[in-house]
Design a protein around this motif. Structure first.
Motif, PDB file in Angstrom:
ATOM      1  N   ASP A 176       0.820  -1.207   0.000  1.00  0.00           N
ATOM      2  CA  ASP A 176       0.000   0.000   0.000  1.00  0.00           C
ATOM      3  C   ASP A 176       0.857   1.262   0.000  1.00  0.00           C
ATOM      4  O   ASP A 176       0.400   2.337  -0.399  1.00  0.00           O
ATOM      5  CB  ASP A 176      -0.916   0.027   1.240  1.00  0.00           C
ATOM      6  CG  ASP A 176      -1.908  -1.122   1.216  1.00  0.00           C
ATOM      7  OD1 ASP A 176      -2.462  -1.377   0.122  1.00  0.00           O
ATOM      8  OD2 ASP A 176      -2.119  -1.747   2.268  1.00  0.00           O
ATOM      9  N   ASN A 177       2.115   1.100   0.426  1.00  0.00           N
ATOM     10  CA  ASN A 177       3.023   2.242   0.521  1.00  0.00           C
ATOM     11  C   ASN A 177       3.504   2.634  -0.874  1.00  0.00           C
ATOM     12  O   ASN A 177       4.078   1.823  -1.611  1.00  0.00           O
ATOM     13  CB  ASN A 177       4.222   1.880   1.409  1.00  0.00           C
ATOM     14  CG  ASN A 177       5.126   3.075   1.655  1.00  0.00           C
ATOM     15  OD1 ASN A 177       5.793   3.524   0.743  1.00  0.00           O
ATOM     16  ND2 ASN A 177       5.125   3.569   2.890  1.00  0.00           N
ATOM     17  N   LEU A 178       3.279   3.907  -1.269  1.00  0.00           N
ATOM     18  CA  LEU A 178       3.624   4.383  -2.607  1.00  0.00           C
ATOM     19  C   LEU A 178       5.126   4.299  -2.871  1.00  0.00           C
ATOM     20  O   LEU A 178       5.548   3.957  -3.983  1.00  0.00           O
ATOM     21  CB  LEU A 178       3.136   5.818  -2.791  1.00  0.00           C
ATOM     22  CG  LEU A 178       3.290   6.406  -4.202  1.00  0.00           C
ATOM     23  CD1 LEU A 178       2.536   5.560  -5.220  1.00  0.00           C
ATOM     24  CD2 LEU A 178       2.810   7.856  -4.238  1.00  0.00           C
ATOM     25  N   THR A 179       5.925   4.598  -1.878  1.00  0.00           N
ATOM     26  CA  THR A 179       7.385   4.545  -2.041  1.00  0.00           C
ATOM     27  C   THR A 179       7.843   3.130  -2.359  1.00  0.00           C
ATOM     28  O   THR A 179       8.668   2.900  -3.258  1.00  0.00           O
ATOM     29  CB  THR A 179       8.095   5.053  -0.772  1.00  0.00           C
ATOM     30  OG1 THR A 179       7.679   6.389  -0.504  1.00  0.00           O
ATOM     31  CG2 THR A 179       9.606   5.011  -0.944  1.00  0.00           C
ATOM     32  N   GLU A 180       7.296   2.161  -1.625  1.00  0.00           N
ATOM     33  CA  GLU A 180       7.660   0.761  -1.865  1.00  0.00           C
ATOM     34  C   GLU A 180       7.185   0.288  -3.239  1.00  0.00           C
ATOM     35  O   GLU A 180       7.874  -0.480  -3.932  1.00  0.00           O
ATOM     36  CB  GLU A 180       7.059  -0.122  -0.763  1.00  0.00           C
ATOM     37  CG  GLU A 180       7.678   0.101   0.604  1.00  0.00           C
ATOM     38  CD  GLU A 180       7.028  -0.772   1.670  1.00  0.00           C
ATOM     39  OE1 GLU A 180       5.884  -1.230   1.444  1.00  0.00           O
ATOM     40  OE2 GLU A 180       7.678  -1.013   2.702  1.00  0.00           O
ATOM     41  N   ILE A 181       6.007   0.761  -3.646  1.00  0.00           N
ATOM     42  CA  ILE A 181       5.496   0.400  -4.971  1.00  0.00           C
ATOM     43  C   ILE A 181       6.417   0.943  -6.064  1.00  0.00           C
ATOM     44  O   ILE A 181       6.726   0.254  -7.043  1.00  0.00           O
ATOM     45  CB  ILE A 181       4.058   0.937  -5.148  1.00  0.00           C
ATOM     46  CG1 ILE A 181       3.106   0.178  -4.223  1.00  0.00           C
ATOM     47  CG2 ILE A 181       3.608   0.796  -6.607  1.00  0.00           C
ATOM     48  CD1 ILE A 181       1.700   0.733  -4.215  1.00  0.00           C
ATOM     49  N   LYS A 182       6.870   2.188  -5.894  1.00  0.00           N
ATOM     50  CA  LYS A 182       7.786   2.782  -6.872  1.00  0.00           C
ATOM     51  C   LYS A 182       9.099   2.001  -6.950  1.00  0.00           C
ATOM     52  O   LYS A 182       9.676   1.846  -8.027  1.00  0.00           O
ATOM     53  CB  LYS A 182       8.062   4.244  -6.513  1.00  0.00           C
ATOM     54  CG  LYS A 182       6.897   5.180  -6.813  1.00  0.00           C
ATOM     55  CD  LYS A 182       7.275   6.621  -6.502  1.00  0.00           C
ATOM     56  CE  LYS A 182       6.144   7.580  -6.881  1.00  0.00           C
ATOM     57  NZ  LYS A 182       6.490   8.993  -6.589  1.00  0.00           N
ATOM     58  N   GLU A 183       9.578   1.524  -5.818  1.00  0.00           N
ATOM     59  CA  GLU A 183      10.806   0.723  -5.798  1.00  0.00           C
ATOM     60  C   GLU A 183      10.623  -0.562  -6.601  1.00  0.00           C
ATOM     61  O   GLU A 183      11.504  -0.979  -7.360  1.00  0.00           O
ATOM     62  CB  GLU A 183      11.208   0.405  -4.361  1.00  0.00           C
ATOM     63  CG  GLU A 183      11.723   1.610  -3.591  1.00  0.00           C
ATOM     64  CD  GLU A 183      12.036   1.267  -2.139  1.00  0.00           C
ATOM     65  OE1 GLU A 183      11.783   0.104  -1.741  1.00  0.00           O
ATOM     66  OE2 GLU A 183      12.532   2.146  -1.424  1.00  0.00           O
TER      67      GLU A 183
END
Length: 361
Positions: free
Chosen positions: A173-180
């Protein structure tokens, strides 16, 4: 003038040896031996002997026994037996066992010998060509085997990376982790795209015909700079070009672009990431009927023990970037088609210099 066929005649009767050599020395390179031991010595000294004539009735062993003995030592020369009617059963037995190509009846005539030589020479030539083709087929088979393994490995690797990232992203759900995860997926897709483009280059070289035209080197370099500008800027690499063209240059445009593109791509790819002063130099000189191209960089360099292997198919000298193993192989293959050459010098940790020479077409 074509080289004379080298023939060995083995007979214990001196008159026969003298007569044979006198009859055929003008048209063929004739060597003679009085016994089988001498014959073996001559065969050892002259590996280019194509045909062996041997009399059946020798004092130390029969002609059939001699041919059987040397078959494994000297498999290439064509074996012809000289024999009388009384030995015909031995001749048939030898032919059936595959030890001789044919026999000549005794006493022989010049026409019999010449006919035997012509047939044997054709058979020798056909066998030699077949051996070359078999060697080429075996090499192609080995290369195909490596190719199939590499394709399955290098395509599945990035695809597995994408599939793994997709599974992880589903639970994030975390956008930063998704971008990674998206960045990892993008990297995998780029590797796959690079591999596919390299395979395309490989088959273009294998199947394509050269189309010679006058080359605009300035335009080619401008196009290549545009292609690689993103990586050059992202990696903060100084790219310097010097073109000294003293005469028109004719070549195959696509093949030349392939060569330069692969060399520049490697020079960018294998920079030292921690180096604050990264640079690549491309120097091209056209003079005296050839183009001389230098691609220099101050990247990670190549280990000395790998310098003779980097042009082999699927070879990778570094794990810094997951290359396809096609690039430098394609470069060398392209240069062979252009009758060009390539040399590399490098010090590990201190960059590399590739020198390419291509004759003007």
């Amino acid at each position: 003038m074509p080289e004379k066929i080298k023939i060995l005649y083995v007979d214990d009767e001196l008159n026969n040896l003298v007569g044979f050599k006198a009859s055929f020395r003008m048209d063929y390179n004739i060597l003679v031996a009085e016994n089988t031991s001498q014959a073996v010595e001559i065969l050892t000294k002259h590996p280019d002997i194509r045909i062996i004539f041997c009399d059946q009735r020798m004092p130390d062993k029969t002609g059939v026994e001699f041919f059987e003995e040397i078959r494994s030592w000297f498999p290439h020369p064509i074996r012809i037996l000289i024999t009388g009617y009384s030995d015909i059963e031995a001749v048939i037995n030898a032919i059936n066992r595959g030890h001789i190509f044919r026999y000549v009846k005794k006493p022989w005539t010049d026409a019999d010998i010449i006919s035997a030589i012509e047939e044997s020479h054709k058979f020798f030539t056909a066998n030699s060509l077949l051996a070359i083709k078999n060697e080429e087929l075996q090499k192609a088979y080995n290369e195909l085997d490596k190719f199939a393994y590499s394709v399955s490995h290098d395509i599945r690797g990035p695809l597995s990376g994408v599939m793994g990232a997709i599974k992880v992203v589903r639970h994030l759900d975390n956008l930063t982790e998704i971008k990674e995860m998206l960045a990892l997926m993008e990297n995998s897709v780029k590797k796959l795209d690079t591999f596919i483009l390299s395979m395309h280059d490989y088959y273009t070289l294998q199947r394509g015909e050269l189309r010679i035209k006058e080359i605009d080197l300035e335009q080619i370099v401008t196009d290549l700079r545009d292609i690689h500008q993103g990586n050059i800027s992202a990696n903060k690499v100084d790219f310097n070009v010097n073109i000294n063209q003293q005469e028109p240059f004719w070549c195959d445009d696509i093949t030349l672009r392939l060569i330069l593109n692969n060399l520049l791509s490697n020079a960018i790819k294998y920079q030292k990431q921690e180096n604050e002063n990264k640079w690549i130099e491309l120097n091209i000189e056209v003079a005296k009927g050839q183009a001389t191209i230098y691609v220099k960089d101050n990247g990670i360099g190549i280990p000395e023990n790998y310098l003779n292997e980097i042009f082999n198919l699927f070879f990778r000298a570094s794990t810094q970037d997951a290359g396809s193993g096609f690039g430098l192989y394609n470069v060398k293959d392209a240069l062979l088609k252009l009758n060009g050459g390539i040399k590399v010098s490098s010090v590990l940790g201190d960059g590399a210099v590739f020198k390419v020479t291509i004759p003007n077409k």
